[in-house]
Enzyme design. Structure first.
Site, mmCIF file in Angstrom:
data_model
loop_
_atom_site.group_PDB
_atom_site.id
_atom_site.type_symbol
_atom_site.label_atom_id
_atom_site.label_comp_id
_atom_site.label_asym_id
_atom_site.label_seq_id
_atom_site.Cartn_x
_atom_site.Cartn_y
_atom_site.Cartn_z
ATOM 1 N N GLU A 1 -7.997 5.242 -4.574
ATOM 2 C CA GLU A 1 -8.833 5.698 -3.161
ATOM 3 C C GLU A 1 -9.155 7.141 -3.381
ATOM 4 O OE1 GLU A 1 -6.053 5.522 0.044
ATOM 5 O OE2 GLU A 1 -5.474 3.542 -0.188
ATOM 6 N N ASN B 1 0.862 -1.141 0.075
ATOM 7 C CA ASN B 1 -0.088 -0.091 -0.077
ATOM 8 C C ASN B 1 1.065 1.133 -0.085
ATOM 9 O OD1 ASN B 1 -2.877 1.008 0.449
ATOM 10 N ND2 ASN B 1 -1.837 2.080 1.832
ATOM 11 N N GLU B 2 0.729 2.057 -1.091
ATOM 12 C CA GLU B 2 1.360 3.177 -1.109
ATOM 13 C C GLU B 2 3.078 3.276 -0.870
ATOM 14 O OE1 GLU B 2 -0.964 6.170 1.126
ATOM 15 O OE2 GLU B 2 -2.329 6.389 -0.795
ATOM 16 N N LYS C 1 -10.077 7.340 12.708
ATOM 17 C CA LYS C 1 -11.598 6.850 13.068
ATOM 18 C C LYS C 1 -12.256 8.217 12.768
ATOM 19 C CE LYS C 1 -10.597 8.307 17.946
ATOM 20 N NZ LYS C 1 -9.084 8.129 17.412
ATOM 21 N N PHE C 2 -11.541 9.183 12.375
ATOM 22 C CA PHE C 2 -12.348 10.730 11.833
ATOM 23 C C PHE C 2 -12.076 10.711 10.425
ATOM 24 C CE2 PHE C 2 -11.265 11.722 16.486
ATOM 25 C CZ PHE C 2 -12.752 12.025 16.830
ATOM 26 N N HIS C 3 -11.704 9.788 9.766
ATOM 27 C CA HIS C 3 -11.612 9.897 8.353
ATOM 28 C C HIS C 3 -13.142 9.317 7.762
ATOM 29 C CE1 HIS C 3 -10.452 9.013 4.079
ATOM 30 N NE2 HIS C 3 -9.231 9.657 4.504
HETATM 31 C C1 GAL Z 1 -4.224 6.585 2.071
HETATM 32 C C2 GAL Z 1 -3.815 5.174 2.419
HETATM 33 C C3 GAL Z 1 -5.011 4.764 3.261
HETATM 34 C C4 GAL Z 1 -5.486 5.743 4.346
HETATM 35 C C5 GAL Z 1 -6.037 6.888 3.366
HETATM 36 C C6 GAL Z 1 -6.542 8.071 4.391
HETATM 37 O O1 GAL Z 1 -2.937 7.555 1.709
HETATM 38 O O2 GAL Z 1 -3.423 4.505 1.417
HETATM 39 O O3 GAL Z 1 -4.705 3.618 3.839
HETATM 40 O O4 GAL Z 1 -4.669 5.982 5.270
HETATM 41 O O5 GAL Z 1 -4.744 7.246 2.978
HETATM 42 O O6 GAL Z 1 -6.592 9.263 3.575
#
Ligand code: GAL
Length: 680
Positions: free
Chosen positions: A305, A148-149, A354-356
């Site tokens: 994402e 991931n990233e 949790k605030f995302h």
């Molecule tokens: C991305 C990451 C995700 C999550 C997301 C939150 O950079 O791949 O796992 O953390 O940001 O915005």
């Protein structure tokens, strides 16, 4: 290997390990309601699937995949390696990454590894081998989501293990210590090495470390992270040869040379989080999407994402107002994505995110966000038209990571020169002019393009210079920015001054750089520029057409170029600022200052007219974007209103908006705030 989706894929990261297992029933019902057809499973699942060393247990994920499959939802299966479990770092603290200042980063967040660590690579290898054996043939899996990233948090590692790997990389590159000494100009400051064992990564030093060493360390870091990914690529290609591979890139950013990385993948995927509080952030997304599409142009890319609404990691996290999430989702599709995926499906009950925002927030499905999510999922399902369409442009931006790394090193004429700013200057002007753009490498195939724009091409090899010269001679129109052609691949100054091997093309030499002070601005008169009906301010007191400049200016000596713009004030008042040079069948524009939007647009229009580049639409209101997806008869024209005001956009001919309720041909399109039209 190609993806063959029947419609745009819709969904997001699905992390059911955060919740009691009973929630899965509700998840399945809500996913069906929202039109979800692809989710990424298990991204941070390593500690769940291997809670202690070698104790692999994939039964939870098998159950999740079974449930998704039974509900007709495909899976982008994560390889789970982006956050090594605590047992691994506890046993092997030597795998932890070290910063440039010597601080070792602790576990407790994610990406806690040194990319070169043999211990970490070994653990990754055994985990991915077990995962592929256990789940690799599951019928729900559509593609692998590797890691991931990469490079998001770990942008390099300066530990002793990395130092050893750096030395091997250098040995391979230069063959002998004498050759390395020549490449690094080590006669300067008594830096001559007698053997490779003496070399260290460029750690914090008393003053500026050797520039060529820093450049090689940037190359090494990108290569080393890519080799770490290849541990997984090799296993998955061997054990699951029919499943396509992707990894999600966090950004078009310095640590990873994405031209090289994407050669290992079947599909490019990209994560994007434009700031909802910035009305211009859609321009950054547009630029990144055009670049991302260009890495594997014969294959749609995937938006892996985005946030349904607010993120949690800015200082202040603005939500997306109603309609904005839909507009930015269609924007990605317009720029070539075959997916609209989110981080994440269901909001985490605890932990750092949790605030995302999530597709399903803490309040459950009875929320504005989930209603918008559901509406968009159903709309995308009803409109498969863009799926699979590929787009080719006749304009491109020139992008080269070697040049990016070298051009932003320390001890240069100014610290204010940032390549992404220049990219955004040019891409924003191109996009506001409704011109379709790709990105291309300077040594790549330039033949599809009529117009190429090169933001500072600080580092240029003879091979790339010859490639550009051949293309210009054959009729190409090149726009070259200041601080170009300065150094070669070893970061040694090209003899005779900038723009080095591009001097003949430009018809001028830079005799001195004149960077401006912070906030300093001056004026440039573009009187000699033809072929434009630019927005440049032509109401100056003396009736001349003047534009603004900041950050950088140059003192030029001409040998053949025509002056089309001059400095109107400042230390270079009266001197040439913008040049045009006819070369063979082509033309080169040289821009020696960082021009404002009006100036950039004026140069773009003149060069575009010379190149015969046609805009998609004759005029676009501010904040509105026009994007073509597909070529020829299959092409769809997207018009996206990124503002909250309604707009009317005239069309060049009668077209039908396929997203409208009662679609019929019209010669203008009306869009409410954040409205989108998909026109044929
Ligand atoms: C991305 C990451 C995700 C999550 C997301 C939150 O950079 O791949 O796992 O953390 O940001 O915005």
């Amino acid at each position: 290997m190609t993806l063959d989706f029947a419609s745009i894929r819709y969904g997001g990261d699905y992390n059911p390990e955060h919740w009691p297992v009973e929630k899965i029933d509700e998840d399945m019902e809500l996913m069906r309601r929202a039109g979800v057809n692809l989710v990424s499973v298990g991204i941070f699942g390593w500690a769940t699937a291997e809670p202690t060393q070698g104790a692999f247990d994939f039964s939870f994920y098998r159950m999740v995949l079974d449930r998704l499959h039974a509900n007709g939802i495909g899976v982008c299966m994560a390889t789970m390696t982006a956050s090594p479990p605590p047992w691994l770092t506890h046993r092997h603290p030597e795998m932890l990454p070290q910063r440039v200042d010597g601080v070792t980063l602790s576990p407790g967040a994610r990406q806690q590894y040194c990319p070169s660590s043999p211990v970490f690579r070994q653990a990754v290898g055994s985990f991915v081998t077990a995962l592929a054996a256990e789940l690799g043939d599951h019928p729900a899996i559509r593609l692998w989501h590797i890691h991931n990233e990469y490079g998001c948090h770990i942008k390099g590692c300066w530990c002793d293990v990395s130092a050893e790997a750096f030395r091997s990389w250098l040995h391979h590159r230069y063959g002998s210590i004498e050759e390395l000494n020549r490449a690094w100009t080590t006669t300067f400051w008594s830096q001559g090495y007698s053997e490779f064992a003496e070399i260290l990564p460029p750690r914090v030093a008393p003053t500026f470390p050797n520039n060529a060493q820093q450049l090689d360390f940037a190359r090494f870091t990108s290569d080393e992270l890519q080799d770490l990914m290849r541990v997984e690529v090799d296993i998955l290609r061997r054990d699951t040869p029919t499943v396509p591979l992707t990894t999600n890139f966090a950004a078009v950013m310095p640590p990873l040379d994405l031209w090289k990385w994407t050669k290992d993948l079947d599909v490019v995927s990209f994560d994007n989080y434009p700031d909802p509080s910035d009305p211009e952030s859609f321009r950054i997304a547009a630029m990144d999407y055009d670049i991302v599409r260009s890495f594997l142009p014969e294959q749609p890319w995937l938006l892996m994402e985005q946030a349904p609404s607010a993120v949690n990691w800015r200082v202040r996290n603005a939500p997306k107002p109603a309609g904005k999430m839909r507009a930015s989702s269609w924007q990605a599709v317009a720029h070539g994505s075959d997916s609209v995926l989110f981080f994440q499906w269901r909001a985490s009950p605890g932990g750092a995110e949790k605030f995302h925002s999530a597709m399903v927030g803490h309040t459950g499905p009875d929320s504005r966000v989930f209603r918008e999510i559901t509406a968009l999922g159903n709309e995308l399902a009803a409109h498969p038209e863009p799926t699979g369409l590929r787009t080719h442009s006749d304009t491109a931006l020139l992008l080269d990571w070697d040049s990016w790394w070298a051009g932003e090193l320390d001890s240069h004429p100014t610290a204010d020169l940032k390549l992404r700013d220049q990219f955004l200057d040019w891409h924003s002007a191109i996009s506001a002019a409704a011109v379709q753009t790709d990105a291309v490498h300077p040594a790549g195939d330039l033949s599809p393009y009529r117009l190429i724009i090169a933001p500072s091409l600080y580092l240029i090899t003879q091979e790339s210079a010859d490639n550009l010269a051949g293309w210009v001679n054959d009729g190409g129109v090149l726009v070259l920015n200041y601080f170009s052609g300065v150094a070669d691949e070893r970061d040694r100054i090209h003899p005779g001054g900038a723009p080095g091997p591009l001097r003949e093309l430009v018809g001028a030499t830079v005799q001195e750089w004149w960077p401006l002070q912070q906030g300093e601005q001056l004026r440039v008169s573009l009187d000699g520029l033809s072929g434009t009906n630019s927005n440049a301010n032509n109401n100056g007191a003396d009736g001349t057409r003047t534009v603004g400049a900041d950050v950088f200016t140059e003192d030029l000596v001409l040998h053949g170029a025509e002056v089309v713009g001059s400095y109107a004030d400042g230390g270079l008042a009266g001197a040439p600022a913008v040049l045009r040079n006819k070369v063979g069948k082509g033309t080169v524009y040289y821009v020696s200052a960082r021009l404002d939007r009006a100036g950039t647009t004026a140069v773009l229009q003149a060069a575009g007219a010379d190149a015969g580049v046609q805009p998609l639409l004759p005029a676009l209101p501010d904040g509105v974007e026009a994007v073509r997806r597909g070529d020829g008869d299959a092409a769809l024209l997207f018009v996206i209103n990124h503002t909250d005001e309604s707009v009317t956009v005239p069309l060049p001919s009668a077209m039908t908006d396929l997203l409208a309720d009662n679609a019929s041909a019209t010669d203008s399109v009306q869009l409410a705030g954040y409205g989108v039209a998909m026109l044929r």
